[in-house]
Scaffold this active site. Structure first.
Site, PDB file in Angstrom:
ATOM      1  N   ASN A  75     118.508  70.135 -22.789  1.00 46.99           N
ATOM      2  CA  ASN A  75     118.432  68.981 -23.683  1.00 46.99           C
ATOM      3  C   ASN A  75     119.710  68.158 -23.689  1.00 46.99           C
ATOM      4  O   ASN A  75     119.725  67.048 -24.204  1.00 46.99           O
ATOM      5  CB  ASN A  75     118.100  69.434 -25.107  1.00 46.99           C
ATOM      6  CG  ASN A  75     116.737  70.079 -25.188  1.00 46.99           C
ATOM      7  OD1 ASN A  75     115.990  70.149 -24.217  1.00 46.99           O
ATOM      8  ND2 ASN A  75     116.401  70.572 -26.357  1.00 46.99           N
ATOM      9  N   HIS A  82     110.964  76.853 -18.028  1.00 48.34           N
ATOM     10  CA  HIS A  82     111.935  75.767 -18.191  1.00 48.34           C
ATOM     11  C   HIS A  82     112.973  75.763 -17.068  1.00 48.34           C
ATOM     12  O   HIS A  82     113.632  74.748 -16.855  1.00 48.34           O
ATOM     13  CB  HIS A  82     112.628  75.928 -19.545  1.00 48.34           C
ATOM     14  CG  HIS A  82     112.731  74.665 -20.350  1.00 48.34           C
ATOM     15  ND1 HIS A  82     111.940  73.558 -20.166  1.00 48.34           N
ATOM     16  CD2 HIS A  82     113.549  74.351 -21.384  1.00 48.34           C
ATOM     17  CE1 HIS A  82     112.255  72.629 -21.037  1.00 48.34           C
ATOM     18  NE2 HIS A  82     113.232  73.077 -21.784  1.00 48.34           N
ATOM     19  N   ASN A  99     112.681  66.718 -23.074  1.00 55.32           N
ATOM     20  CA  ASN A  99     114.002  66.436 -23.636  1.00 55.32           C
ATOM     21  C   ASN A  99     115.104  66.326 -22.591  1.00 55.32           C
ATOM     22  O   ASN A  99     116.067  65.594 -22.778  1.00 55.32           O
ATOM     23  CB  ASN A  99     114.360  67.478 -24.696  1.00 55.32           C
ATOM     24  CG  ASN A  99     113.509  67.335 -25.927  1.00 55.32           C
ATOM     25  OD1 ASN A  99     113.091  66.235 -26.291  1.00 55.32           O
ATOM     26  ND2 ASN A  99     113.220  68.445 -26.578  1.00 55.32           N
ATOM     27  N   ASP A 120     110.518  70.914 -15.045  1.00 59.58           N
ATOM     28  CA  ASP A 120     109.234  71.544 -15.356  1.00 59.58           C
ATOM     29  C   ASP A 120     108.327  70.495 -16.008  1.00 59.58           C
ATOM     30  O   ASP A 120     108.731  69.829 -16.940  1.00 59.58           O
ATOM     31  CB  ASP A 120     109.439  72.738 -16.286  1.00 59.58           C
ATOM     32  CG  ASP A 120     110.174  72.378 -17.563  1.00 59.58           C
ATOM     33  OD1 ASP A 120     111.310  71.860 -17.472  1.00 59.58           O
ATOM     34  OD2 ASP A 120     109.622  72.590 -18.659  1.00 59.58           O
TER      35      ASP A 120
END
Length: 185
Positions: free
Chosen positions: A77, A23, A123, A102
């Protein structure tokens, strides 16, 4: 040479727990990009109004284009708020925003630059699209591949890269930085 700066944002999660995870590959690309700037900036500083680590690069330091390079210090997010605040603060239009993220849809090591489009379930991109009020910004996807078997996607992206991938990660980050630099010419 364009007068308008470009905002380059690498997505990731803050803190040592997330260093080296899939991430956070956006942060890896930002780090690679900054090694190419001459003279190299000493470090990123915190932009207090947005709680984002940034460095301002004058024209000529990144292929003739003035650039704001950023790593939001919020969780991915919620990154839309930081991106919107930086774009507003510097007067940058969405078309001059590049988000490095990513990408599960790309095989590990592939990189792809696109303008606009959907968030593909990401997200961080969803948050940015909502905050900017448009899908019309640039996205630099860095392939991390799909989770093996039935592994949960959230679990997959928050785990470190496999040992076999770690050796190739600097090459992948360099390929992504190359593609970004080519797009800024």
């Amino acid at each position: 040479m364009s007068e308008t700066p470009v905002l380059i944002v690498g997505l990731g999660n803050p803190g040592p727990k997330y260093v080296g995870t899939r991430h956070n590959v956006g942060f890896e690309v930002i780090d690679e990009l900054l090694t190419r700037v001459s003279p190299m900036p000493a470090s990123l500083s915190v932009h207090k109004k947005t709680n984002t680590e940034i460095v301002e690069l004058p024209a000529g330091r990144l292929l003739g284009r003035r650039a704001i390079v950023a790593k939001p210090r919020c969780f991915m997010n919620l990154s839309g708020g930081a991106v919107k605040a930086l774009a507003s603060y510097y007067g940058i239009e969405p078309g001059d925003v590049v988000v490095i993220y990513d990408d599960l849809e790309l095989e590990f090591g592939q990189v792809k630059l696109r303008s606009g489009g959907g968030d593909h379930g990401h997200n961080g991109l969803r948050s940015i699209t909502k905050s900017l009020g448009t899908k019309d910004y640039q996205r630099l996807g860095v392939g991390i591949g799909r989770p093996p078997g039935r592994q949960d996607v959230a679990s997959f992206v928050l785990k470190p890269f496999a040992k076999s991938e770690v050796a190739d990660l600097p090459i992948v980050a360099a390929d992504a930085a190359d593609l970004l630099e080519q797009s800024l010419r």
